[in-house]
Design an enzyme around this catalytic site. Structure first.
Site, short mmCIF file in Angstrom:
data_model
loop_
_atom_site.label_atom_id
_atom_site.label_comp_id
_atom_site.label_asym_id
_atom_site.label_seq_id
_atom_site.Cartn_x
_atom_site.Cartn_y
_atom_site.Cartn_z
N TYR A 68 0.83 -1.21 0.00
CA TYR A 68 0.00 0.00 0.00
C TYR A 68 0.86 1.26 0.00
O TYR A 68 0.51 2.26 -0.64
CB TYR A 68 -0.99 -0.01 1.18
CG TYR A 68 -2.20 -0.84 0.82
CD1 TYR A 68 -3.22 -0.31 0.04
CD2 TYR A 68 -2.28 -2.18 1.20
CE1 TYR A 68 -4.31 -1.07 -0.34
CE2 TYR A 68 -3.37 -2.95 0.82
CZ TYR A 68 -4.38 -2.40 0.05
OH TYR A 68 -5.45 -3.17 -0.35
N HIS A 120 -14.88 0.60 -3.56
CA HIS A 120 -13.79 -0.07 -2.84
C HIS A 120 -13.06 0.83 -1.85
O HIS A 120 -12.01 0.45 -1.35
CB HIS A 120 -12.79 -0.67 -3.84
CG HIS A 120 -13.37 -1.78 -4.68
ND1 HIS A 120 -12.79 -2.27 -5.82
CD2 HIS A 120 -14.53 -2.49 -4.53
CE1 HIS A 120 -13.54 -3.24 -6.34
NE2 HIS A 120 -14.60 -3.39 -5.57
N CYS A 132 -11.47 -1.06 17.07
CA CYS A 132 -11.62 -0.57 18.44
C CYS A 132 -12.79 0.41 18.58
O CYS A 132 -13.13 0.82 19.67
CB CYS A 132 -10.33 0.11 18.92
SG CYS A 132 -10.06 1.74 18.18
N CYS A 151 -3.22 2.74 14.99
CA CYS A 151 -4.49 3.41 15.26
C CYS A 151 -4.26 4.48 16.33
O CYS A 151 -3.74 4.16 17.41
CB CYS A 151 -5.52 2.38 15.75
SG CYS A 151 -7.03 3.13 16.37
N THR A 191 -11.90 -1.48 -17.04
CA THR A 191 -11.93 -2.53 -16.01
C THR A 191 -11.82 -3.90 -16.66
O THR A 191 -12.39 -4.12 -17.75
CB THR A 191 -13.21 -2.46 -15.13
OG1 THR A 191 -13.22 -3.60 -14.24
CG2 THR A 191 -14.50 -2.43 -15.93
N SER A 192 -11.11 -4.82 -15.99
CA SER A 192 -10.94 -6.17 -16.54
C SER A 192 -12.21 -7.01 -16.37
O SER A 192 -12.28 -8.12 -16.87
CB SER A 192 -9.75 -6.86 -15.87
OG SER A 192 -9.94 -6.88 -14.48
N ALA A 234 -9.01 4.87 -22.76
CA ALA A 234 -10.13 5.71 -22.30
C ALA A 234 -9.78 7.19 -22.38
O ALA A 234 -10.64 8.02 -22.71
CB ALA A 234 -10.46 5.34 -20.86
N1 APR Z 1 -7.81 2.78 -21.23
C1 APR Z 1 -8.75 1.80 -21.08
N2 APR Z 1 -8.51 0.61 -20.52
C2 APR Z 1 -7.25 0.39 -20.10
C3 APR Z 1 -6.20 1.33 -20.24
C4 APR Z 1 -6.53 2.58 -20.84
N3 APR Z 1 -5.62 3.56 -21.02
N4 APR Z 1 -5.08 0.79 -19.72
C5 APR Z 1 -5.40 -0.44 -19.27
N5 APR Z 1 -6.72 -0.69 -19.51
C6 APR Z 1 -7.51 -1.86 -19.12
C7 APR Z 1 -6.81 -3.20 -19.12
O1 APR Z 1 -6.88 -3.80 -20.39
C8 APR Z 1 -7.62 -3.97 -18.07
O2 APR Z 1 -8.71 -4.65 -18.67
O3 APR Z 1 -7.91 -1.64 -17.78
C9 APR Z 1 -8.18 -2.89 -17.17
C10 APR Z 1 -7.57 -2.86 -15.77
O4 APR Z 1 -7.93 -4.03 -15.13
P1 APR Z 1 -7.52 -4.35 -13.62
O5 APR Z 1 -6.10 -4.03 -13.42
O6 APR Z 1 -7.98 -5.72 -13.32
O7 APR Z 1 -8.35 -3.26 -12.79
P2 APR Z 1 -9.85 -3.34 -12.25
O8 APR Z 1 -10.77 -3.95 -13.25
O9 APR Z 1 -10.17 -1.97 -11.78
O10 APR Z 1 -9.69 -4.31 -11.02
C11 APR Z 1 -10.81 -4.52 -10.19
O11 APR Z 1 -9.44 -5.67 -8.62
O12 APR Z 1 -7.54 -5.99 -7.27
C12 APR Z 1 -8.78 -5.46 -7.37
O13 APR Z 1 -9.65 -3.94 -5.85
C13 APR Z 1 -8.90 -4.00 -7.03
O14 APR Z 1 -10.60 -2.43 -7.74
C14 APR Z 1 -9.68 -3.41 -8.19
C15 APR Z 1 -10.38 -4.63 -8.76
#
Ligand code: APR
Length: 246
Positions: A68, A120, A132, A151, A191-192, A234
């Site tokens: 972190y 999140h 606590c 804490c 997002t993945s 994006a």
């Molecule tokens: N524009 C659009 N998409 C992008 C770009 C970009 N410039 N760069 C990377 N990506 C895409 C990747 O292809 C991937 O699919 O963003 C995605 C990022 O995926 P993750 O790293 O898995 O992130 P996320 O989906 O937010 O993960 C969800 O997993 O570990 C946990 O809590 C953490 O909130 C997070 C959650």
């Protein structure tokens, strides 16, 4: 080809009353914040699933805090990029517009996004590991003066006030996100689409009749489910959609 997709999304957005955008780490990639999966997604040899759990913290709080601390350092110097700014502008322009984010970097907040739903939590909030009773507190120190931090109320270990794997999401955030699935257009951006419940919102919106769009540089499990895929960054594609709305 991509132009047709951009025109189509812009047309749908123009006619929509309610628009919801789900964002993930990819939205912050252009700001220099490492994503969790894909290129550069690993910290040392660890996946986020290995570290972002109560069990990992129990086992080795110093290791989890090191991760972190590294992420806080990466985010501290990061500024919102064009994707954050476009979404913030849309949130100010339309009352039926909601951004749901999985990101804990607060960059949507810094961009001035209204009505943001944070699923999140935030990297910049800590809470008492023991529970606590002290309310979560803000801590923006980079680097942290003591690692692991403690804490201030009970002197026990502090933890990041984020949602770890296996933990429940804040109920207000879940309720707001579920309500936002009732929309005309749903965009899944950067997002993945593998972490639940966030990954379930797209299908929920689609089943309620939303036009669904994915914006991502790579295919994901959501790619085959959406009405339209805009393949690319994006931070480039959202401004191009925005230009078409002007
Ligand atoms: N524009 C659009 N998409 C992008 C770009 C970009 N410039 N760069 C990377 N990506 C895409 C990747 O292809 C991937 O699919 O963003 C995605 C990022 O995926 P993750 O790293 O898995 O992130 P996320 O989906 O937010 O993960 C969800 O997993 O570990 C946990 O809590 C953490 O909130 C997070 C959650």
């Amino acid at each position: 080809m991509i132009e047709d997709g951009l025109d189509l999304v812009a047309g749908r957005l123009r006619r929509a009353r309610r628009v919801t955008v789900l964002t993930g780490a990819g939205v912050s990639a252009a700001s220099g914040v490492p994503t969790f999966r894909g290129a550069g997604g690993l910290w040392r040899s660890f996946r986020s699933e290995d570290l972002a759990t109560a069990q990992a913290f129990e086992r080795d709080p110093a290791l989890v805090w090191e991760w972190y601390a590294w992420r806080r350092e990466a985010v501290a110097s990061a500024r919102p990029n064009a994707a954050h700014h476009v979404l913030a502008a849309w949130s100010r322009r339309c009352s039926g517009f909601v951004v749901i984010t999985q990101n804990v970097d607060d960059l949507h907040v810094h961009a001035g996004t209204l009505g943001l739903v944070r699923l999140h939590g935030s990297l910049w909030e800590l809470s008492c590991w023991r529970g606590c009773g002290a309310p979560p507190w803000r801590n923006e120190d980079v680097p942290l003066p003591e690692l692991p931090p403690l804490c201030p109320s009970c002197g026990g270990l502090a933890r990041p006030a984020v949602v770890w794997f296996g933990e429940a999401l804040p109920s207000a955030a879940i309720d707001a996100a579920e309500a936002a699935c009732e929309c005309d257009v749903f965009l899944s951006v950067g997002t993945s689409s593998v972490v639940y419940p966030a990954a379930s919102f797209l299908a929920r919106a689609r089943s309620r009749g939303a036009f669904t769009v994915e914006i991502n540089t790579e295919p994901t499990p959501a790619t085959d489910q959406v009405d339209l895929v805009l393949a690319g960054p994006a931070d480039e594609l959202l401004p191009q959609v925005d230009q078409r709305l002007a």
